[in-house]
Design an enzyme around this catalytic site. Sequence first.
Site, PDB file in Angstrom:
ATOM      1  N   SER A   8       2.426   1.037  -1.182  1.00  0.00           N
ATOM      2  CA  SER A   8       3.288   2.219  -1.284  1.00  0.00           C
ATOM      3  C   SER A   8       3.136   2.783  -2.688  1.00  0.00           C
ATOM      4  O   SER A   8       2.769   2.054  -3.621  1.00  0.00           O
ATOM      5  CB  SER A   8       4.742   1.802  -1.068  1.00  0.00           C
ATOM      6  OG  SER A   8       5.624   2.873  -1.371  1.00  0.00           O
ATOM      7  N   TYR A  32      12.862  -3.145  -3.539  1.00  0.00           N
ATOM      8  CA  TYR A  32      11.788  -2.665  -2.651  1.00  0.00           C
ATOM      9  C   TYR A  32      10.529  -2.393  -3.489  1.00  0.00           C
ATOM     10  O   TYR A  32       9.426  -2.817  -3.131  1.00  0.00           O
ATOM     11  CB  TYR A  32      12.218  -1.407  -1.889  1.00  0.00           C
ATOM     12  CG  TYR A  32      11.086  -0.832  -1.054  1.00  0.00           C
ATOM     13  CD1 TYR A  32      10.625  -1.516   0.075  1.00  0.00           C
ATOM     14  CD2 TYR A  32      10.453   0.356  -1.418  1.00  0.00           C
ATOM     15  CE1 TYR A  32       9.562  -1.008   0.828  1.00  0.00           C
ATOM     16  CE2 TYR A  32       9.396   0.864  -0.669  1.00  0.00           C
ATOM     17  CZ  TYR A  32       8.957   0.179   0.452  1.00  0.00           C
ATOM     18  OH  TYR A  32       7.902   0.673   1.192  1.00  0.00           O
TER      19      TYR A  32
HETATM   20  N1  LIG Z   1       7.809   5.355   5.623  1.00  0.00           N
HETATM   21  C1  LIG Z   1       7.504   5.450   4.333  1.00  0.00           C
HETATM   22  O1  LIG Z   1       7.953   6.395   3.637  1.00  0.00           O
HETATM   23  C2  LIG Z   1       6.576   4.444   3.688  1.00  0.00           C
HETATM   24  C3  LIG Z   1       5.981   4.787   2.474  1.00  0.00           C
HETATM   25  C4  LIG Z   1       5.123   3.869   1.871  1.00  0.00           C
HETATM   26  C5  LIG Z   1       4.883   2.654   2.465  1.00  0.00           C
HETATM   27  N2  LIG Z   1       5.482   2.327   3.631  1.00  0.00           N
HETATM   28  C6  LIG Z   1       5.205   0.992   4.200  1.00  0.00           C
HETATM   29  O2  LIG Z   1       4.576   1.161   5.460  1.00  0.00           O
HETATM   30  C7  LIG Z   1       4.828   0.019   6.269  1.00  0.00           C
HETATM   31  C8  LIG Z   1       5.285   0.479   7.646  1.00  0.00           C
HETATM   32  O3  LIG Z   1       6.525   1.165   7.529  1.00  0.00           O
HETATM   33  P1  LIG Z   1       6.917   2.398   8.450  1.00  0.00           P
HETATM   34  O4  LIG Z   1       7.173   3.537   7.569  1.00  0.00           O
HETATM   35  O5  LIG Z   1       5.964   2.558   9.563  1.00  0.00           O
HETATM   36  O6  LIG Z   1       8.368   1.910   8.966  1.00  0.00           O
HETATM   37  P2  LIG Z   1       8.909   1.544  10.423  1.00  0.00           P
HETATM   38  O7  LIG Z   1       8.700   2.696  11.350  1.00  0.00           O
HETATM   39  O8  LIG Z   1      10.294   1.050  10.221  1.00  0.00           O
HETATM   40  O9  LIG Z   1       7.967   0.341  10.888  1.00  0.00           O
HETATM   41  C9  LIG Z   1       8.064  -0.940  10.289  1.00  0.00           C
HETATM   42  C10 LIG Z   1       7.334  -1.949  11.176  1.00  0.00           C
HETATM   43  O10 LIG Z   1       7.409  -3.240  10.544  1.00  0.00           O
HETATM   44  C11 LIG Z   1       7.827  -4.194  11.510  1.00  0.00           C
HETATM   45  N3  LIG Z   1       8.515  -5.314  10.904  1.00  0.00           N
HETATM   46  C12 LIG Z   1       9.588  -5.287  10.062  1.00  0.00           C
HETATM   47  N4  LIG Z   1       9.957  -6.543   9.765  1.00  0.00           N
HETATM   48  C13 LIG Z   1       9.096  -7.371  10.429  1.00  0.00           C
HETATM   49  C14 LIG Z   1       8.976  -8.773  10.530  1.00  0.00           C
HETATM   50  N5  LIG Z   1       9.819  -9.606   9.886  1.00  0.00           N
HETATM   51  N6  LIG Z   1       7.992  -9.283  11.297  1.00  0.00           N
HETATM   52  C15 LIG Z   1       7.142  -8.472  11.958  1.00  0.00           C
HETATM   53  N7  LIG Z   1       7.203  -7.139  11.911  1.00  0.00           N
HETATM   54  C16 LIG Z   1       8.192  -6.596  11.149  1.00  0.00           C
HETATM   55  C17 LIG Z   1       8.717  -3.409  12.472  1.00  0.00           C
HETATM   56  O11 LIG Z   1       8.715  -4.022  13.765  1.00  0.00           O
HETATM   57  P3  LIG Z   1       9.905  -4.880  14.415  1.00  0.00           P
HETATM   58  O12 LIG Z   1      11.193  -4.323  13.899  1.00  0.00           O
HETATM   59  O13 LIG Z   1       9.673  -4.684  15.886  1.00  0.00           O
HETATM   60  O14 LIG Z   1       9.614  -6.277  13.976  1.00  0.00           O
HETATM   61  C18 LIG Z   1       7.973  -2.087  12.548  1.00  0.00           C
HETATM   62  O15 LIG Z   1       6.951  -2.146  13.513  1.00  0.00           O
HETATM   63  C19 LIG Z   1       5.843  -0.823   5.490  1.00  0.00           C
HETATM   64  O16 LIG Z   1       5.147  -1.877   4.851  1.00  0.00           O
HETATM   65  C20 LIG Z   1       6.425   0.137   4.481  1.00  0.00           C
HETATM   66  O17 LIG Z   1       6.886  -0.522   3.336  1.00  0.00           O
HETATM   67  C21 LIG Z   1       6.319   3.195   4.269  1.00  0.00           C
END
Ligand SMILES: NC(=O)c1ccc[n+]([C@@H]2O[C@H](COP(=O)([O-])OP(=O)(O)OC[C@H]3O[C@@H](n4cnc5c(N)ncnc54)[C@H](OP(=O)(O)O)[C@@H]3O)[C@@H](O)[C@H]2O)c1
Length: 246
Positions: free
Chosen positions: A134, A147
């Site tokens: 990120s 975070y």
């Molecule tokens: N959205 C943003 O602005 C942003 C920006 C930079 C980086 N990121 C990073 O991108 C990645 C994906 O995030 P996203 O934005 O796509 O959010 P999201 O829509 O909330 O998706 C998060 C995913 O992680 C899974 N997850 C969470 N805890 C878990 C666990 N203990 N074991 C297995 N799976 C788990 C969730 O699945 P379940 O709940 O079904 O387990 C879900 O599929 C993250 O690493 C986040 O830090 C996001």
Amino acid sequence: MQRLKKKTALVSGASSGIGRATALVLGAEGAHVVLAARRSARLEAVAAEIDSAEVQVLDVCDADRCQEVLGERTFDIVVANAGLGLGLGSIQEGDPRDWRRMIDTNVNGLLHVVRATLPQMIARGSGDHVVLGSVAGFQVYPGGNVYCASKYAARAIYEAMRIDAGGHGIRFTTINPGMVETEFSLVRFDGDARRAKEIYAGMTPLRAEDVADAVLYAVTRPPHVNVGEMVLWPTDQTSTSVVHRS
Ligand SMILES: NC(=O)c1ccc[n+]([C@@H]2O[C@H](COP(=O)([O-])OP(=O)(O)OC[C@H]3O[C@@H](n4cnc5c(N)ncnc54)[C@H](OP(=O)(O)O)[C@@H]3O)[C@@H](O)[C@H]2O)c1
């Protein structure tokens, strides 16, 4: 042309957002996609959209289960994406339970996936290992504290992999997006949809598909080209704490 035919890809956190979008593009390019996360119904729904996919219900915080489910498998591509943010309060008022969950998921969970999947790539002398970092791993922002710390750690883990497991034909990549509209903010604000929506008010965030496209770019380069760190900003976001809103 399907560029990933005969490849097997693991995507952690494939039930939502960036992981889901990544699983779909890798599947559309012909990969067999292993979808891992905790919510099985959501994973099944994603799997139904891909020609060749399987579901693995997996909590990345569980080191033994990661080893059991992933340790004996061969993956050509691993996208370590599972992660979350919890809360946006100051560090002096933070909740240690939230801190533990973020560190357990974003740092320990990442390490568990890495530990379970890297040895087979080293043994075969090939593979693509992609870590979802990120911009929070480059710049701290108000209320981002733990975070951000977890994403700085994810970047350190990516760098460590390059050093420790380098020289075995594996490509290491980290994709570092700014604001992406997914369920991330909904999770961060404990299901408060109004507050989650406000985060993106008056600006155009990245879409999960934009990030998936970056993953696809990295894993479809010629074998001698390793895309290392990629940073993707929404045009309206010029630092982690500066967002231009209309
Ligand atoms: N959205 C943003 O602005 C942003 C920006 C930079 C980086 N990121 C990073 O991108 C990645 C994906 O995030 P996203 O934005 O796509 O959010 P999201 O829509 O909330 O998706 C998060 C995913 O992680 C899974 N997850 C969470 N805890 C878990 C666990 N203990 N074991 C297995 N799976 C788990 C969730 O699945 P379940 O709940 O079904 O387990 C879900 O599929 C993250 O690493 C986040 O830090 C996001």
